[in-house]
Design a protein around this motif. Structure first.
Motif, PDB file in Angstrom:
ATOM      1  N   TYR A  99     -41.068  -2.433 -27.633  1.00 53.33           N
ATOM      2  CA  TYR A  99     -42.166  -1.460 -27.676  1.00 53.33           C
ATOM      3  C   TYR A  99     -41.765  -0.099 -27.089  1.00 53.33           C
ATOM      4  O   TYR A  99     -42.488   0.889 -27.238  1.00 53.33           O
ATOM      5  N   LYS A 100     -40.611  -0.021 -26.452  1.00 51.39           N
ATOM      6  CA  LYS A 100     -40.174   1.235 -25.829  1.00 51.39           C
ATOM      7  C   LYS A 100     -39.442   2.086 -26.867  1.00 51.39           C
ATOM      8  O   LYS A 100     -38.227   2.256 -26.850  1.00 51.39           O
ATOM      9  N   ARG A 101     -40.216   2.659 -27.788  1.00 52.71           N
ATOM     10  CA  ARG A 101     -39.653   3.358 -28.933  1.00 52.71           C
ATOM     11  C   ARG A 101     -38.954   4.663 -28.543  1.00 52.71           C
ATOM     12  O   ARG A 101     -37.979   5.066 -29.171  1.00 52.71           O
ATOM     13  N   LYS A 102     -39.461   5.317 -27.510  1.00 53.63           N
ATOM     14  CA  LYS A 102     -38.887   6.605 -27.120  1.00 53.63           C
ATOM     15  C   LYS A 102     -37.428   6.454 -26.718  1.00 53.63           C
ATOM     16  O   LYS A 102     -36.567   7.245 -27.132  1.00 53.63           O
ATOM     17  N   GLU A 103     -37.141   5.432 -25.924  1.00 54.55           N
ATOM     18  CA  GLU A 103     -35.769   5.243 -25.444  1.00 54.55           C
ATOM     19  C   GLU A 103     -34.833   4.855 -26.588  1.00 54.55           C
ATOM     20  O   GLU A 103     -33.679   5.281 -26.627  1.00 54.55           O
ATOM     21  N   LEU A 104     -35.331   4.046 -27.539  1.00 53.05           N
ATOM     22  CA  LEU A 104     -34.508   3.709 -28.694  1.00 53.05           C
ATOM     23  C   LEU A 104     -34.209   4.961 -29.502  1.00 53.05           C
ATOM     24  O   LEU A 104     -33.075   5.175 -29.947  1.00 53.05           O
ATOM     25  N   LYS A 105     -35.215   5.818 -29.669  1.00 51.20           N
ATOM     26  CA  LYS A 105     -35.017   7.057 -30.414  1.00 51.20           C
ATOM     27  C   LYS A 105     -33.985   7.951 -29.722  1.00 51.20           C
ATOM     28  O   LYS A 105     -33.118   8.540 -30.365  1.00 51.20           O
ATOM     29  N   ASN A 106     -34.074   8.039 -28.399  1.00 48.48           N
ATOM     30  CA  ASN A 106     -33.113   8.844 -27.648  1.00 48.48           C
ATOM     31  C   ASN A 106     -31.700   8.292 -27.781  1.00 48.48           C
ATOM     32  O   ASN A 106     -30.727   9.051 -27.863  1.00 48.48           O
ATOM     33  N   PHE A 107     -31.585   6.971 -27.780  1.00 48.90           N
ATOM     34  CA  PHE A 107     -30.289   6.327 -27.981  1.00 48.90           C
ATOM     35  C   PHE A 107     -29.724   6.695 -29.353  1.00 48.90           C
ATOM     36  O   PHE A 107     -28.554   7.052 -29.485  1.00 48.90           O
ATOM     37  N   GLN A 108     -30.577   6.647 -30.366  1.00 47.49           N
ATOM     38  CA  GLN A 108     -30.146   6.979 -31.725  1.00 47.49           C
ATOM     39  C   GLN A 108     -29.714   8.441 -31.828  1.00 47.49           C
ATOM     40  O   GLN A 108     -28.711   8.759 -32.470  1.00 47.49           O
ATOM     41  N   ILE A 109     -30.477   9.317 -31.197  1.00 46.10           N
ATOM     42  CA  ILE A 109     -30.159  10.751 -31.239  1.00 46.10           C
ATOM     43  C   ILE A 109     -28.825  11.026 -30.557  1.00 46.10           C
ATOM     44  O   ILE A 109     -27.987  11.779 -31.064  1.00 46.10           O
ATOM     45  N   LEU A 110     -28.610  10.396 -29.392  1.00 47.84           N
ATOM     46  CA  LEU A 110     -27.358  10.601 -28.656  1.00 47.84           C
ATOM     47  C   LEU A 110     -26.156  10.173 -29.491  1.00 47.84           C
ATOM     48  O   LEU A 110     -25.154  10.886 -29.580  1.00 47.84           O
ATOM     49  N   LYS A 111     -26.259   9.020 -30.111  1.00 44.20           N
ATOM     50  CA  LYS A 111     -25.136   8.537 -30.906  1.00 44.20           C
ATOM     51  C   LYS A 111     -24.959   9.381 -32.165  1.00 44.20           C
ATOM     52  O   LYS A 111     -23.836   9.558 -32.639  1.00 44.20           O
ATOM     53  N   ALA A 112     -26.061   9.923 -32.707  1.00 41.81           N
ATOM     54  CA  ALA A 112     -25.954  10.827 -33.853  1.00 41.81           C
ATOM     55  C   ALA A 112     -25.204  12.099 -33.459  1.00 41.81           C
ATOM     56  O   ALA A 112     -24.425  12.641 -34.254  1.00 41.81           O
ATOM     57  N   CYS A 113     -25.423  12.564 -32.239  1.00 42.14           N
ATOM     58  CA  CYS A 113     -24.699  13.751 -31.748  1.00 42.14           C
ATOM     59  C   CYS A 113     -23.206  13.474 -31.651  1.00 42.14           C
ATOM     60  O   CYS A 113     -22.372  14.327 -31.988  1.00 42.14           O
ATOM     61  N   ILE A 114     -22.850  12.274 -31.178  1.00 43.92           N
ATOM     62  CA  ILE A 114     -21.438  11.885 -31.115  1.00 43.92           C
ATOM     63  C   ILE A 114     -20.852  11.862 -32.519  1.00 43.92           C
ATOM     64  O   ILE A 114     -19.748  12.357 -32.762  1.00 43.92           O
ATOM     65  N   LEU A 115     -21.604  11.298 -33.463  1.00 48.30           N
ATOM     66  CA  LEU A 115     -21.150  11.238 -34.845  1.00 48.30           C
ATOM     67  C   LEU A 115     -20.928  12.633 -35.407  1.00 48.30           C
ATOM     68  O   LEU A 115     -19.911  12.901 -36.065  1.00 48.30           O
ATOM     69  N   PHE A 116     -21.867  13.551 -35.152  1.00 53.12           N
ATOM     70  CA  PHE A 116     -21.737  14.926 -35.647  1.00 53.12           C
ATOM     71  C   PHE A 116     -20.469  15.581 -35.077  1.00 53.12           C
ATOM     72  O   PHE A 116     -19.741  16.269 -35.773  1.00 53.12           O
ATOM     73  N   TRP A 117     -20.223  15.335 -33.784  1.00 55.90           N
ATOM     74  CA  TRP A 117     -19.030  15.903 -33.136  1.00 55.90           C
ATOM     75  C   TRP A 117     -17.752  15.355 -33.772  1.00 55.90           C
ATOM     76  O   TRP A 117     -16.779  16.081 -33.984  1.00 55.90           O
TER      77      TRP A 117
END
Length: 260
Positions: free
Chosen positions: A240-258
């Protein structure tokens, strides 16, 4: 035996002795150092043999066909007998008190995972960067009350001490580049309590001769790692802690972009 330290080795003859010296000189005596030669083609095997002869009560040496980092770590897990598990890469090294302090914190707080800070060092031992993990958290962290660590934490295996129970049904995924990002968040979800020290115990060597995958391979690996974590997250008690999952996804997306 309290702590099993797993050291996968592949063609690191120039760095291995410093790594093993830092482990055999740990202030914590109730340790075993499981050194897994993953099919090295240089002089690493001879160095391992020498240390196994000189420190027979501490070092358990094994040799296997090359299977990659994950395979070597998983091999070591099968040989480990300690209550706690640590991983050290064979070109890095650690402070003398690392495992004593981290084990003490695990016992004190009944924590299944303990975290320390990392220093990047060059080949002369000069500190080039300090990586503070979770500076605004207490020593004892109840995951349910501080779930932001799920997205804030750096998912390195080597700066953590794990209760071996976490690996009862989990292993590193073989043949991928981001095996830590794939597994460590899953282990974190099994922890009610974490502990941390702000000590910079782990010394990460920035090598000039390391060989890495292409950007495309890295990108595909991190996408698969995030997908695996998402699947486990959805089935966990923290789904149910959707915010933290979203933040995890965003962080890893930033790594991917880099990487791309």
């Amino acid at each position: 035996m309290m702590v099993s330290i797993i050291v996968p080795v592949y063609n690191v003859e120039n760095y291995l002795a410093k790594c093993l010296d830092s482990l055999v000189n740990q202030s914590l005596q109730t340790i075993e150092i499981i050194v897994v030669d993953d099919g090295s083609k240089d002089g690493s095997g001879l160095i391992i043999e020498e240390y196994a002869r000189n420190f027979p009560d501490k070092i358990k040496a094994f040799s296997k066909e090359n299977g990659g980092l994950s395979d070597a770590r998983n091999f070591g897990l099968e040989k480990a007998s300690g209550k706690y598990i640590g991983f050290v890469d064979s070109d890095d090294y650690v402070t003398e008190k690392m495992f004593a302090e981290m084990m003490q914190l695990a016992e004190k707080h009944e924590a299944k995972m303990v975290i320390c800070n990392i220093q990047k060092v060059d080949q002369n031992g000069k500190v080039t960067q300090k990586l503070t993990q979770i500076p605004n958290m207490p020593e004892r962290i109840e995951l349910d009350n501080h779930f932001s660590v799920f997205s804030d934490l750096s998912y390195f295996a080597c700066n953590k001490l794990f209760n071996r129970e976490l690996f009862a049904h989990k292993r590193f995924k073989a043949g991928v580049h981001f095996e830590d990002i794939q597994l460590i968040p899953q282990l974190l979800l099994e922890c009610k309590v974490l502990a941390q020290t702000q000590s910079f115990h782990y010394q990460y060597l920035e090598r000039t001769d390391s060989i890495t995958k292409t950007h495309t391979e890295k990108g595909l690996d991190i996408l698969k790692a995030v997908q695996d974590v998402e699947s486990v997250f959805e089935g966990s008690e923290y789904s149910y802690k959707r915010k933290e999952l979203k933040n995890f996804q965003i962080l890893k997306a930033c790594i991917l972009f880099w990487l791309m």
